[in-house]
Write a protein that holds these residues in place. Structure first.
Motif, PDB file in Angstrom:
ATOM      1  N   ARG A   1       0.836  -1.213   0.000  1.00 47.44           N
ATOM      2  CA  ARG A   1       0.000   0.000   0.000  1.00 47.44           C
ATOM      3  C   ARG A   1       0.856   1.242   0.000  1.00 47.44           C
ATOM      4  N   LEU A   2       1.970   1.155   0.784  1.00 42.73           N
ATOM      5  CA  LEU A   2       2.874   2.294   0.864  1.00 42.73           C
ATOM      6  C   LEU A   2       3.471   2.607  -0.510  1.00 42.73           C
ATOM      7  N   VAL A   3       3.880   1.557  -1.225  1.00 43.62           N
ATOM      8  CA  VAL A   3       4.474   1.727  -2.560  1.00 43.62           C
ATOM      9  C   VAL A   3       3.437   2.324  -3.518  1.00 43.62           C
ATOM     10  N   ALA A   4       2.230   1.782  -3.461  1.00 47.22           N
ATOM     11  CA  ALA A   4       1.194   2.263  -4.375  1.00 47.22           C
ATOM     12  C   ALA A   4       0.921   3.746  -4.159  1.00 47.22           C
ATOM     13  N   SER A   5       0.811   4.165  -2.872  1.00 48.87           N
ATOM     14  CA  SER A   5       0.487   5.581  -2.646  1.00 48.87           C
ATOM     15  C   SER A   5       1.666   6.476  -2.997  1.00 48.87           C
ATOM     16  N   ALA A   6       2.911   5.972  -2.755  1.00 49.76           N
ATOM     17  CA  ALA A   6       4.084   6.783  -3.112  1.00 49.76           C
ATOM     18  C   ALA A   6       4.136   6.969  -4.625  1.00 49.76           C
ATOM     19  N   ALA A   7       3.835   5.887  -5.379  1.00 55.75           N
ATOM     20  CA  ALA A   7       3.850   5.971  -6.843  1.00 55.75           C
ATOM     21  C   ALA A   7       2.808   6.985  -7.321  1.00 55.75           C
ATOM     22  N   ASP A   8       1.611   6.931  -6.674  1.00 58.76           N
ATOM     23  CA  ASP A   8       0.559   7.895  -7.027  1.00 58.76           C
ATOM     24  C   ASP A   8       1.022   9.320  -6.769  1.00 58.76           C
ATOM     25  N   ALA A   9       1.744   9.495  -5.626  1.00 65.64           N
ATOM     26  CA  ALA A   9       2.168  10.839  -5.260  1.00 65.64           C
ATOM     27  C   ALA A   9       3.206  11.388  -6.243  1.00 65.64           C
ATOM     28  N   ILE A  10       4.044  10.499  -6.794  1.00 56.54           N
ATOM     29  CA  ILE A  10       5.120  10.999  -7.658  1.00 56.54           C
ATOM     30  C   ILE A  10       4.653  11.143  -9.116  1.00 56.54           C
ATOM     31  N   ARG A  11       3.529  10.519  -9.458  1.00 59.19           N
ATOM     32  CA  ARG A  11       3.096  10.465 -10.868  1.00 59.19           C
ATOM     33  C   ARG A  11       2.919  11.846 -11.500  1.00 59.19           C
TER      34      ARG A  11
ATOM     35  N   ALA B   1       4.859  15.246 -15.635  1.00 56.44           N
ATOM     36  CA  ALA B   1       5.337  16.524 -16.153  1.00 56.44           C
ATOM     37  C   ALA B   1       6.654  16.346 -16.872  1.00 56.44           C
ATOM     38  N   ALA B   2       7.476  15.323 -16.400  1.00 58.40           N
ATOM     39  CA  ALA B   2       8.774  15.103 -17.021  1.00 58.40           C
ATOM     40  C   ALA B   2       8.706  13.998 -18.070  1.00 58.40           C
ATOM     41  N   SER B   3       7.494  13.571 -18.413  1.00 59.19           N
ATOM     42  CA  SER B   3       7.276  12.503 -19.386  1.00 59.19           C
ATOM     43  C   SER B   3       7.994  11.205 -19.008  1.00 59.19           C
ATOM     44  N   VAL B   4       7.898  10.887 -17.744  1.00 58.74           N
ATOM     45  CA  VAL B   4       8.476   9.623 -17.263  1.00 58.74           C
ATOM     46  C   VAL B   4       7.329   8.782 -16.714  1.00 58.74           C
ATOM     47  N   THR B   5       7.276   7.510 -17.131  1.00 61.08           N
ATOM     48  CA  THR B   5       6.200   6.654 -16.613  1.00 61.08           C
ATOM     49  C   THR B   5       6.667   5.936 -15.340  1.00 61.08           C
ATOM     50  N   VAL B   6       5.689   5.752 -14.438  1.00 63.51           N
ATOM     51  CA  VAL B   6       6.009   5.056 -13.183  1.00 63.51           C
ATOM     52  C   VAL B   6       5.181   3.785 -13.112  1.00 63.51           C
ATOM     53  N   GLU B   7       5.859   2.640 -12.988  1.00 60.98           N
ATOM     54  CA  GLU B   7       5.176   1.351 -12.937  1.00 60.98           C
ATOM     55  C   GLU B   7       5.388   0.709 -11.574  1.00 60.98           C
ATOM     56  N   THR B   8       4.373  -0.005 -11.076  1.00 66.30           N
ATOM     57  CA  THR B   8       4.575  -0.763  -9.834  1.00 66.30           C
ATOM     58  C   THR B   8       4.330  -2.235 -10.110  1.00 66.30           C
ATOM     59  N   ARG B   9       5.147  -3.068  -9.530  1.00 66.25           N
ATOM     60  CA  ARG B   9       4.912  -4.531  -9.621  1.00 66.25           C
ATOM     61  C   ARG B   9       4.869  -5.059  -8.193  1.00 66.25           C
ATOM     62  N   LEU B  10       3.631  -5.350  -7.794  1.00 62.31           N
ATOM     63  CA  LEU B  10       3.443  -5.719  -6.384  1.00 62.31           C
ATOM     64  C   LEU B  10       2.774  -7.077  -6.266  1.00 62.31           C
ATOM     65  N   PRO B  11       3.049  -7.802  -5.204  1.00 60.04           N
ATOM     66  CA  PRO B  11       2.369  -9.094  -4.991  1.00 60.04           C
ATOM     67  C   PRO B  11       0.912  -8.845  -4.615  1.00 60.04           C
ATOM     68  N   SER B  12       0.071  -9.886  -4.801  1.00 64.70           N
ATOM     69  CA  SER B  12      -1.354  -9.698  -4.517  1.00 64.70           C
ATOM     70  C   SER B  12      -1.624  -9.638  -3.014  1.00 64.70           C
ATOM     71  N   ARG B  13      -0.744 -10.309  -2.258  1.00 64.75           N
ATOM     72  CA  ARG B  13      -0.975 -10.320  -0.795  1.00 64.75           C
ATOM     73  C   ARG B  13      -0.185  -9.199  -0.132  1.00 64.75           C
TER      74      ARG B  13
ATOM     75  N   THR C   1      10.456   1.823 -12.405  1.00 67.56           N
ATOM     76  CA  THR C   1       9.693   0.646 -11.967  1.00 67.56           C
ATOM     77  C   THR C   1       9.954   0.401 -10.482  1.00 67.56           C
ATOM     78  N   VAL C   2       8.834   0.243  -9.731  1.00 68.62           N
ATOM     79  CA  VAL C   2       8.958  -0.067  -8.300  1.00 68.62           C
ATOM     80  C   VAL C   2       8.465  -1.485  -8.077  1.00 68.62           C
ATOM     81  N   ARG C   3       9.331  -2.305  -7.464  1.00 70.17           N
ATOM     82  CA  ARG C   3       8.927  -3.699  -7.192  1.00 70.17           C
ATOM     83  C   ARG C   3       8.990  -3.939  -5.682  1.00 70.17           C
TER      84      ARG C   3
ATOM     85  N   ASP D   1      15.359   2.723 -12.579  1.00 67.20           N
ATOM     86  CA  ASP D   1      15.046   3.745 -13.584  1.00 67.20           C
ATOM     87  C   ASP D   1      15.869   3.481 -14.833  1.00 67.20           C
ATOM     88  N   THR D   2      15.551   4.199 -15.887  1.00 65.43           N
ATOM     89  CA  THR D   2      16.296   4.080 -17.139  1.00 65.43           C
ATOM     90  C   THR D   2      17.067   5.365 -17.347  1.00 65.43           C
ATOM     91  N   GLY D   3      17.569   5.909 -16.232  1.00 64.90           N
ATOM     92  CA  GLY D   3      18.183   7.227 -16.252  1.00 64.90           C
ATOM     93  C   GLY D   3      19.662   7.232 -16.596  1.00 64.90           C
TER      94      GLY D   3
END
Lengths: 124, 685
Positions: free
Chosen positions: B534-544, B549-561, B594-596, B610-612
């Motif tokens: 949940r923490l990762v998901a909300s952080a990703a939402d916050a940074i999106r 604005a910088a044309s960078v996509t943010v992906e999350t890969r999280l387990p179901s549990r 990508t956040v895993r 990142d691909t930076g």
């Protein structure tokens, strides 16, 4: 037109706040310490208090407690201005009876919005 | 005793020899008498008897011849006459001296008869002459017969007398032997009784004493009685018992003092405060060893003197600090004493002081004696027995324990010295520990004060910086909002620069404060179960929005549990936000972040890729140091405080985890944090 009192020992910030709030259509009184603020609160009718926490002599928290302890001023809206973002300070502020707080450095726009919102809430 | 016994036994042997000799001699005497009777007297009697018979036969033959004229009778007479003379010779030869007179008479009468008988033999039978001769012959023959009878009687009397004598001798001998045997028996009995009295009784007493001693009756003593040898044995037994008593007394004293020493040792070890250790050492050792005065002397830093740090006296207990009953001692004396490592003891101090130098005392005290002030102090205190034990740990002495007694009746004994040394060794260790503890406490207090000063400083600085920053940012906003009038293009640009730098300054202040708070552990009490997903998901939402604005996509890969950690959610959020904002900041347009999050090997693995622009390999090690910024980032003028990753590293470490970086310049960077997963109860392992 609401009557707002700003108490801050820093003249630049007093002027900044006063300027912005006057721009926003409020009537502003500025004082430089807690004792003066308390005197104003007792002497003239006010709609909102903006108190810097850290002031020489009497702190913003002390003023807030005094305001809350007197029945005639107990319901006066108080916004604290703090340079410390630690939760301890904020908790202390709410415990002293503050309605809201704003952390330095703040945006004048945000301050104005919060004042307006607070006054609207009181009016309702 | 041995002499008396020897004399007694000698007497007994002499008696036996005497009895033997007596018996031998009397037997011999009796035998001789018997021999005389058998060999001498009895044959004489027999021969004399024969002589008489032959004489009678001769007499008969000559008378028969005269009566009958038978010539054979005359021949018989002549033959008998020859035999008579032969026998007479034999009898004379065998006759005893006593019988000689009777024998001579007998012989005279016989010869007188034979002279007449010879005439008869020549006379004609039946003649007048013959008749006259026969009448004439009757008188000497009767005389012969009477003499022969007397001789026989005398010989028989002789025999009887000898036999009587032999009887008497044997009788006397038997009586004598009997008497001697009785005497010998009496002597032997006497010796036996004497021996029993002299040996057995004292020996029994000694043996019973030994038995009592062996069975634990230490008061048992052998009676010193009887002969010298037995008395010597009893004396030896008693001496052994006394020695055993002495050793037992020493052992008891050692045990008693050892117990006291252990009790004092425990009391000393319980103290950690130097002053309390000194109190306990001084009073404990003084009381425990029954001293009249006890002092603890301590070396002082950079001082040539060792002073009394604690004074105790039997009557008053611990003395007030200002009382200094004995003067300071030169450090060299204490150092020399400590180097020796053994106690210095003197049980007659007044006499020793009168002589000047103190033999055996350490350093200058031994060579030149005590200085005047120390002598005066010893006299004032009335010290007689002193025992000084060095105290220290390692190479340098910490001081000494000084114990004094004022009476001569209780000198310091070897066991007390031994115990004092062991107590002083314990005191040294305790003192050393207490001193170290004191140093450490001081150091900790100093560090705490420093830490508080740092926190206060940071807090003050942040406040002092924020207030002017408020004015800068506030007025800047008013200007940029054109509330004081329209701005020209260059003015607008300049205000943008001011705005950017003001924001940088604000970020720097925030990061500094955050780091300071995290390092001081201010948030550690706020841990609770946190779902990392949940923490990762909300952080990703916050940074999106920023990423968008910088044309960078943010992906999350999280387990179901859910992935539950025991953590401070605000701090973990800051970790995520710092890593994500970095990733977005250093990734060019069209890039991807990508956040895993996953559970692996009992750990939560969180990675931000990142691909930076990446981080130069040689700089990756320094990445978590405060204020460090990668060279390619500064070259590209990408803003940053150099504190974000330090904050991330500190938070992850505080949560018992670790963080690694994997990066290739121009291709991208991956930060991987490993964090412990909460167990079933929700608590961190």
């Amino acid at each position: 037109m609401a009557r707002v009192l700003i108490a801050d020992d820093d003249a630049d910030i007093r002027d900044l706040v006063a300027f912005k709030l006057v721009q926003s259509g409020h009537q502003v009184t500025a004082v430089e310490d807690g004792m003066a603020a308390l005197r104003m609160v007792r002497e003239q009718p006010l709609d909102l208090l903006l108190l810097d926490i850290r002031m020489p002599g009497m702190s913003g928290l002390d003023v807030c407690r005094e305001v809350r302890s007197a029945p005639e001023t107990a319901s006066l809206p108080v916004i604290l201005i703090t340079a410390r973002s630690q939760e301890g300070d904020i908790e202390l502020g709410f415990a002293a009876g503050a309605d809201d707080y704003i952390i330095k450095p703040f945006s004048p726009r945000e301050l104005s919005s919060r004042v307006t919102a607070m006054l609207t809430r009181v009016d309702r | 005793m041995a002499r008396r016994l020897a004399v007694t036994f000698g007497l007994l042997i002499a008696l036996l020899l005497l009895v033997g000799a007596g018996a031998l001699i009397t037997a011999r005497m009796a035998d001789e008498l018997h021999d005389e009777v058998v060999d001498q007297l009895a044959p004489v009697v027999r021969e004399n008897h024969g002589l008489h018979d032959q004489a009678a036969h001769m007499h008969r033959s000559v008378r028969t011849y005269l009566l009958t004229g038978d010539a054979t009778e005359r021949s018989s007479y002549l033959r008998s006459r020859d035999e008579v003379f032969a026998t007479l010779a034999t009898v004379r030869r065998h006759s005893t001296d006593a019988a000689r007179r009777n024998f001579t008479t007998q012989e005279r009468h016989l010869r007188a008869y034979v002279r007449i008988a010879d005439q008869q033999a020549k006379a004609s039978p039946g003649s007048q002459g013959a008749i006259r001769l026969t009448k004439q012959a009757a008188q000497p023959f009767a005389a012969f017969e009477a003499a022969s009878h007397r001789l026989e009687e005398q010989l028989n009397a002789d025999i009887e007398r000898r036999e009587d004598r032999a009887d008497t001798i044997l009788n006397l001998s038997a009586r004598g032997i009997g008497a001697l045997m009785a005497a010998g028996g009496a002597l032997a009995l006497y010796a036996a009784v004497r021996t029993t009295r002299a040996l057995t009784r004292p020996l029994q007493s000694t043996v019973s004493s030994l038995y009592r001693l062996a069975s634990g009756d230490h008061s048992a003593r052998a009676e010193e009685e009887g002969p010298e040898e037995i008395r010597a044995v009893a004396r030896s037994v008693n001496a052994l018992a006394e020695e055993s008593d002495r050793l037992r007394t020493i052992e008891q004293e050692r045990a008693r003092l050892g117990k006291t020493a252990r009790a004092v040792g425990v009391r000393i070890r319980e103290r950690l405060d130097v002053e309390q250790v000194l109190d306990t050492v001084c009073a404990g050792i003084g009381e425990g060893l029954q001293a009249d005065h006890a002092f603890v002397l301590l070396t002082e830093k950079d001082s040539p003197l060792v002073r009394v740090a604690r004074a105790w006296s039997a009557g008053r207990g611990l003395l007030p600090a200002q009382e200094q009953p004995i003067p300071p001692v030169p450090l060299e004396v204490v150092r020399e004493h400590y180097r020796r490592g053994t106690a210095w003891c003197h049980n007659d101090l007044p006499a020793a002081l009168a002589e000047g130098p103190l033999p055996g005392a350490p350093g200058s005290f031994g060579k030149g004696g005590l200085p005047q002030d120390a002598r005066a102090a010893a006299e004032t205190l009335g010290l007689v027995g002193v025992l000084v034990v060095p105290v220290g740990v390692g190479d340098e002495p910490l001081g000494a324990v000084f114990l004094g007694r004022t009476g001569p009746e209780h000198p310091w004994g070897p066991v007390e010295i031994e115990i004092a040394e062991s107590m002083a060794a314990g005191a040294g260790r305790a003192l050393h520990t207490a001193l170290l503890y004191k140093q450490e406490t001081r150091l900790v207090e100093k560090l705490r004060a420093l830490d508080k000063a740092k926190s206060d400083f940071l807090s003050t600085v942040s406040h002092e910086l924020r207030t002017p920053l408020t004015s800068i940012v506030g007025y800047l906003e008013l200007l940029k909002d054109e509330e004081t009038g329209p701005l020209t293009e260059p003015q607008q640009h300049m205000l943008d620069v001011v705005d950017r730098n003001a924001n940088r300054l604000r970020a720097l202040i925030e990061d500094l404060l955050t780091l300071s708070r995290i390092e001081s552990g201010a948030f550690s009490s706020k841990k609770g179960p946190v779902d990392l997903c949940r923490l990762v998901a909300s952080a990703a939402d916050a940074i999106r929005p920023t990423a968008g604005a910088a044309s960078v996509t943010v992906e999350t890969r999280l387990p179901s549990r859910p992935l539950v950690l025991e953590a401070d959610s605000d701090q973990l959020d800051r970790v995520l936000m710092n890593l994500l904002s970095n990733a977005v900041k250093f990734t060019p347009e069209g890039g991807k972040v990508t956040v895993r999050a996953e559970a692996r090997d009992g750990q939560a693995v969180l990675s931000v890729s990142d691909t930076g622009m990446g981080i130069p390999t040689d700089e990756q090690k320094k990445l978590f140091q405060r204020f460090f910024r990668a060279s390619n980032a500064t070259d590209a003028a990408i803003p940053g405080t150099g504190l974000g990753l330090t904050i991330v590293h500190t938070i992850v470490t505080n949560h018992g985890g670790e963080i690694h970086v994997n990066s290739e310049e121009g291709r991208g960077t991956t930060f991987t944090a490993l964090l412990p997963i909460a167990d079933a109860n929700g608590a961190a392992p």
